[in-house]
Design an enzyme around this catalytic site. Structure first.
Site, PDB file in Angstrom:
ATOM      1  N   GLU A 362      -2.007 -13.379  -7.798  1.00 29.91           N
ATOM      2  CA  GLU A 362      -0.880 -14.143  -7.906  1.00 29.91           C
ATOM      3  C   GLU A 362      -1.072 -15.528  -8.103  1.00 29.91           C
ATOM      4  OE1 GLU A 362      -1.856 -14.015  -3.322  1.00 29.91           O
ATOM      5  OE2 GLU A 362      -2.101 -12.626  -5.006  1.00 29.91           O
ATOM      6  N   ASP A 372       0.853  -4.742  -8.527  1.00 29.96           N
ATOM      7  CA  ASP A 372       0.984  -4.344  -7.113  1.00 29.96           C
ATOM      8  C   ASP A 372       0.225  -3.213  -6.774  1.00 29.96           C
ATOM      9  OD1 ASP A 372       1.986  -3.699  -4.602  1.00 29.96           O
ATOM     10  OD2 ASP A 372       3.964  -3.333  -5.672  1.00 29.96           O
ATOM     11  N   GLU A 390      -0.094  -5.069  -1.055  1.00 29.14           N
ATOM     12  CA  GLU A 390       1.302  -5.025  -1.491  1.00 29.14           C
ATOM     13  C   GLU A 390       2.055  -5.710  -0.494  1.00 29.14           C
ATOM     14  OE1 GLU A 390       4.371  -1.729  -3.081  1.00 29.14           O
ATOM     15  OE2 GLU A 390       3.102  -0.924  -1.613  1.00 29.14           O
ATOM     16  N   GLU A 391       1.917  -5.443   0.757  1.00 32.05           N
ATOM     17  CA  GLU A 391       2.995  -6.021   1.761  1.00 32.05           C
ATOM     18  C   GLU A 391       2.797  -7.603   1.828  1.00 32.05           C
ATOM     19  OE1 GLU A 391       1.968  -2.088   3.285  1.00 32.05           O
ATOM     20  OE2 GLU A 391       0.765  -3.647   2.399  1.00 32.05           O
ATOM     21  N   GLY A 506      -6.376   0.858  -5.380  1.00 33.44           N
ATOM     22  CA  GLY A 506      -6.613   2.008  -4.624  1.00 33.44           C
ATOM     23  C   GLY A 506      -7.774   2.200  -3.873  1.00 33.44           C
ATOM     24  N   ALA A 509      -8.028   1.764   1.987  1.00 28.23           N
ATOM     25  CA  ALA A 509      -7.518   2.581   2.832  1.00 28.23           C
ATOM     26  C   ALA A 509      -7.094   3.967   2.041  1.00 28.23           C
ATOM     27  CB  ALA A 509      -6.025   2.163   3.430  1.00 28.23           C
TER      28      ALA A 509
END
Length: 603
Positions: A362, A372, A390-391, A506, A509
């Site tokens: 960002e 994202d 993302e969050e 990806g 997690a």
């Protein structure tokens, strides 16, 4: 039709750039402009009120073009848990930290001028275009509908024997505007029009926030009062139906930042009907949650920090001297099977790559198409406990959260592209170390549609319970397709297309292999003819390995098709050897190096 239409004439572009555009690009731009003029209706009212036509055109499988830059109970599993530079305050990219094989395009420097804002079958505009062209942003007045194709707005809830739900909502919210309110008052108001959740909605996290937030940060009663006033402006600010961005339907929505803030204030007060049931067979079971109820329960340090950022956002947008006055576009893009690349036949060479071992997407990726690392339900666990890439982005730029109101779960051939969001908060840390740091003053310039030069694309990688599953042709092709639909250009020349800012998509997690994911993104970017800026999130060893591999592939004039075939050979090798001890199994980079060395020795 492709929206927006770009002007490409000697009056709007430098003569040097214009005359360097290949003839086929000029012909294509002129052709698209004629299509636009043939289809565009000068009356926004006539076009936007044709809901039945739009519904027909938006059926899955319909042939529609997309617009460039116009632009989950869902499991609260977050998108990707990877090491991120935000864990280390001040870990920013420095000069000499990157390896660059060519200057990467950024907006606004590479921006191609847009034509005037317009609405059509594939683009819903919630502001009055004529007034916008005259310098004012006011809501576009249409006719609300209550159906399965549009957002069911609280002020449109059908009357029943109990009377008007919106009247009850209005009364409850007005009670929050005329007194010094507490968390108990907010809870009472929300439960007034959410009777069925009177016993299962708790507000412990909100109570914890009020008790622990520094008093100088903001005044909870004042912010709540202003938020309630903002939420009550919904009938005034949203006067046209908001279409649902359904699967396999290309459509875009452009709205003002003020409209977004009003919708998010209503989400905070949980006013959206039919959006609280989250089981798979519920009406909105294929959509992310939007009401904030899950954020108020179960106090935790993560939620405390999220609430700090969100209250700062609401404090900003409810003040006359700081509320934003631009537009934001949300565009769902899908591609048909016939448009999918035949990866083993692609002859494109790899594009330029710039690797950052420090910094983040960002900031250092400003002006590029920023990836994202999404969940299928956009926003992932932003309204729960999720706090990874993302969050965090959704918390820094809360306007992204409104996408959850109308964006259905992403299919394998789709992405969501958002153009124009503003950053409101500086944060540091990651996951359990995440903290709201300070207000952010966004100085990003705006385009002709008053959208900030910030474009984000949400693409979800495959999640692997067993990491070995990713080394199959089927799964590689799936993630190649997902990356490609997110990266593909919208038929404008490459010199006017920004590079892609990405990283370990990806991985974490979702248990993706960083080497494989990097190769996949390099291949998708090559077919899309876009350069890459790759952030390894403080992993210097990975940065060196990636840059070395890219240099090796370029030195062998590696095409996408040849690299794809090498990956298929690696999958077969991996299938034969994956049961061996890990140190005896070559990783994909070492395998490719060995193969290329053999080829070189045979020349």
């Amino acid at each position: 039709m492709c929206i927006p239409v770009y002007r490409a004439d000697r009056h709007t572009l430098s003569s040097l750039w214009f005359w360097s555009i290949p003839l086929e690009h000029l012909k294509h731009l002129r052709h698209k402009f004629h299509i636009f003029m043939a289809n565009n209706n000068s009356s926004q009212v006539k076009e936007c009120l044709r809901h039945s036509d739009m519904a027909e055109e938006s059926k899955p499988g319909s042939s529609q073009d997309t617009m460039d830059g116009s632009k989950r109970k869902h499991s609260e599993c977050s998108s990707t848990e990877v090491t991120d530079p935000r864990q280390k305050p001040g870990a920013e990219a420095q000069a000499g930290d990157t390896q660059c094989e060519g200057k990467l395009n950024k907006e606004p420097e590479c921006h191609m001028q847009l034509d005037k804002l317009s609405a059509d079958r594939n683009h819903t505009v919630l502001i009055d275009i004529n007034k916008f062209n005259a310098g004012r942003i006011v809501p576009y007045k249409g006719k609300h509908v209550w159906d399965h194709l549009h957002v069911k707005l609280p002020q449109c809830y059908p009357l029943n024997t109990m009377g008007s739900r919106w009247a009850v909502t209005e009364k409850a919210l007005k009670n929050l505007t005329d007194k010094v309110v507490s968390v108990g008052d907010v809870e009472k108001a929300i439960k007034t029009y959410n009777h069925s959740h009177g016993r299962d909605w708790y507000f412990d996290a909100l109570s914890s926030y009020v008790a622990g937030v520094p008093k100088m940060e903001n005044s909870f009663p004042n912010v709540i009062s202003n938020m309630a006033k903002l939420a009550l402006k919904l009938p005034e600010l949203i006067q046209h139906p908001i279409p649902l961005l359904r699967q396999n339907c290309n459509h875009a929505i452009t709205m003002s930042q003020e409209q977004i803030s009003c919708l998010l204030a209503n989400a905070f007060f949980c006013t959206f009907p039919h959006r609280n049931a989250t089981h798979p067979n519920s009406e909105y079971g294929n959509f992310p949650t939007i009401n904030f109820s899950s954020l108020f329960t179960e106090r935790s340090p993560r939620k405390f920090q999220k609430l700090r950022a969100l209250f700062h956002y609401f404090n900003t947008v409810t003040k006359e001297d700081s509320k934003p006055d631009g537009l934001v576009t949300f565009e769902r893009i899908s591609i048909k099977p016939s448009e999918c690349p035949e990866w083993n036949k692609q002859k494109e060479n790899l594009t330029n790559l710039q690797v950052y071992s420090k910094g983040c997407i960002e900031k250092e990726g400003k002006g590029m198409l920023q990836v994202d690392f999404a969940a299928k339900m956009v926003g992932g666990g932003v309204l729960g406990r999720g706090l990874v890439q993302e969050e965090i982005r959704f918390i820094q730029c809360p306007e992204l959260i409104v996408a959850r109101l109308f964006t259905e779960k992403l299919a394998d051939n789709e992405c969501l592209k958002i153009t124009g969001v503003q950053m409101y908060s500086n944060t540091r840390g990651y996951s359990d170390t995440f903290e709201w740091d300070s207000p952010h003053t966004d100085q990003t310039k705006r385009d002709e549609w008053k959208r900030r030069f910030c474009q984000i694309v949400a693409i979800d990688a495959l999640r692997f319970d067993d990491p070995r599953q990713q080394f199959t042709e089927k799964n590689i092709k799936r993630d190649l397709l997902k990356a490609y639909v997110g990266f593909k250009r919208d038929n404008i020349p490459t010199e006017y297309t920004s590079a892609i800012a990405t990283g370990n998509w990806g991985c974490g997690a979702f248990k993706g292999d960083p080497m494989l994911k990097a190769l996949i993104q390099m291949m998708a970017a090559a077919v899309a003819q876009r350069d890459l800026a790759y952030f390894t999130f403080a992993n210097e060893q990975q940065a060196e390995q990636l840059q070395s591999m890219h240099k090796l592939l370029k030195s062998h004039n590696m095409t996408v098709g040849k690299l794809y075939n090498l990956l298929q050979e690696y999958c077969k090798y991996y299938s034969r050897h994956h049961h061996h001890p890990p140190h005896q199994v070559k990783n994909v980079f070492d395998y490719i190096r060995e193969k290329l060395a053999i080829c070189s020795s045979q020349l």
